[in-house]
Design an enzyme around this catalytic site. Structure first.
Site, PDB file in Angstrom:
ATOM      1  CG  ASP A 242      -2.155   0.942   1.061  1.00 14.64           C
ATOM      2  OD1 ASP A 242      -2.385   1.464  -0.065  1.00 14.64           O
ATOM      3  OD2 ASP A 242      -2.992   0.964   1.893  1.00 14.64           O
ATOM      4  CG  ASN A 247      -1.014   3.910   3.865  1.00 16.46           C
ATOM      5  OD1 ASN A 247      -1.618   4.218   4.526  1.00 16.46           O
ATOM      6  ND2 ASN A 247      -1.093   3.068   3.096  1.00 16.46           N
ATOM      7  CG  ASP A 260      -2.165   1.705   6.913  1.00 16.19           C
ATOM      8  OD1 ASP A 260      -2.040   1.573   8.143  1.00 16.19           O
ATOM      9  OD2 ASP A 260      -2.914   2.569   6.313  1.00 16.19           O
ATOM     10  CD  GLU A 262      -4.602  -3.309   6.003  1.00 15.65           C
ATOM     11  OE1 GLU A 262      -4.985  -3.710   7.010  1.00 15.65           O
ATOM     12  OE2 GLU A 262      -5.377  -2.249   5.222  1.00 15.65           O
TER      13      GLU A 262
END
Length: 399
Positions: A242, A247, A260, A262
């Site tokens: 991402d 972010n 972030d 994930e």
């Protein structure tokens, strides 16, 4: 587009924050020395970014060795199962592990990890706690291209932010690792290359997220991705997943925290580079399409991003248009899934034409018919010499 199509922030949590607070205090007492007597402030939810894993902010204080210790904390946790999650799985332990790996082997500012709780007993879902970093991220809501500190900044400051952001991606990609080190980041999908597994994982996510109601535009886009699949996607690296400025936290336009993880996985470098470029295109399109505003046209121009990355790494990005389409489709699946989630919470009705669940459908249409790159301002076409290696019909620059 109609006003009803304008972007709005969906509901992000169904949890009782007061209950989570009390359970968090009890759990924290088990992680601290006897007699620590932890105190936790009221929990809050960030208002400008993030719609997948739940993020909670709090301040903690406790007694340790006769002195009061304080921490500004962030909890990342799996969404409640009744909240119709954006993604089918949330591997918080994977996020914790990749952040630990990056912090250990790379000089970028990853938040200090404090505790990892892979079980569900404490809060009803796995979670981890990290130290809250100083700084601000360019907001998603409202998009930073419409009204933000970044939009108001001096162009020279934006250029500093851009250079530092590309350098972060370059540093992640240059982490030295063995196959064993990153085995936990390999996607569990069939395929003889990381990109093939990545595409198959995206298809599986699409099938799950649409709940039997496919989006015709995305179906066509997946066909395009198959028809133009690169014969050689280049070397695999640790992909942040991402990779976007929303972010990253900044102070005085310098990064203070990279957030972030994930979507982290193993894959080609261009997954992150094209995502960085496309997400800015997405926000630029919102500024233009909904507000008739100029946005920030001097920021994250593809030729600048790709050229700077090549300078930093010695790797000239290849097949860039393919990976930009891939990014647009990937984001389109997320947008369509969020539409299902909004319907679940009574925030919208699903349209008869499911293409309308994809906010940037006009961009995808232009990419599929090959006119997207022709419509960019002069000097904004992909600048990758290896574009001639793109598969036939990929519409990559120079092809």
């Amino acid at each position: 587009m109609a006003d009803s199509d304008a972007p709005a922030r969906p509901q992000v949590s169904t949890r009782d924050l007061a209950e989570v607070h009390d359970r968090l205090v009890d759990w924290l007492a088990t992680r601290l020395p006897d007699g620590a007597d932890p105190q936790v402030s009221e929990l809050s939810i960030p208002s400008t970014n993030g719609m997948s894993s739940e993020t909670l902010l709090f301040d903690a204080a406790w007694t340790e060795e006769g002195e009061t210790r304080t921490e500004r904390c962030v909890v990342r946790m799996r969404p409640a199962l009744d909240a119709k999650p954006v993604f089918p799985t949330y591997d918080l332990d994977k996020q914790y592990r990749v952040m630990s790996l990056v912090a250990e082997r790379c000089g970028i500012p990853v938040p200090k990890l404090l505790w990892n709780e892979p079980g569900e007993e404490a809060l009803g879902a796995p979670f981890f706690v990290m130290r809250r970093a100083d700084g601000s991220a360019p907001p998603d809501v409202m998009p930073y291209t419409i009204d933000s500190w970044l939009q108001k900044a001096d162009p020279a400051d934006r250029a500093r932010l851009q250079e530092a952001s590309v350098a972060i991606i370059a540093a992640i990609h240059q982490i030295e690792h063995t196959a064993e080190d990153i085995a936990f980041l390999q996607l569990d999908q069939p395929g003889d290359t990381a990109l093939r597994r990545h595409l198959n994982d995206l298809k599986a996510y699409y099938d799950w997220g649409m709940e039997g109601h496919p989006v015709p535009l995305l179906d066509r886009a997946f066909t395009w991705l198959e028809d133009n699949f690169p014969a050689d996607a280049g070397p695999d690296v640790i992909s942040w997943g991402d990779a976007r400025i929303g972010n990253i936290l900044y102070v005085d336009f310098a990064p203070t925290a990279v957030l972030d993880w994930e979507m982290a996985a193993v894959g080609p470098r261009e997954l992150d580079l094209a995502w960085l470029v496309f997400i800015h295109d997405f926000f630029q399109d919102i500024a233009s399409r909904y507000g008739g505003l100029p946005g920030i046209p001097d920021l994250l121009r593809r030729e600048d991003v790709y050229a700077r990355y090549a300078e930093l790494t010695g790797h000239t990005p290849r097949n860039t248009n393919y990976f930009e389409v891939y990014s647009a489709v990937r984001h389109g699946v997320v947008m369509a899934r969020i539409a299902h989630r909004q319907e679940h919470f009574g925030e919208r009705e699903m349209p008869e034409n499911l293409d309308e669940t994809v906010l940037h459908r006009a961009l995808i249409e232009a990419m599929l018919d090959g006119t997207f790159w022709d419509s960019l301002p002069v000097g904004s076409a992909s600048a990758a010499p290896e574009a001639s290696e793109a598969p036939e019909g990929s519409e990559d620059a120079g092809a």
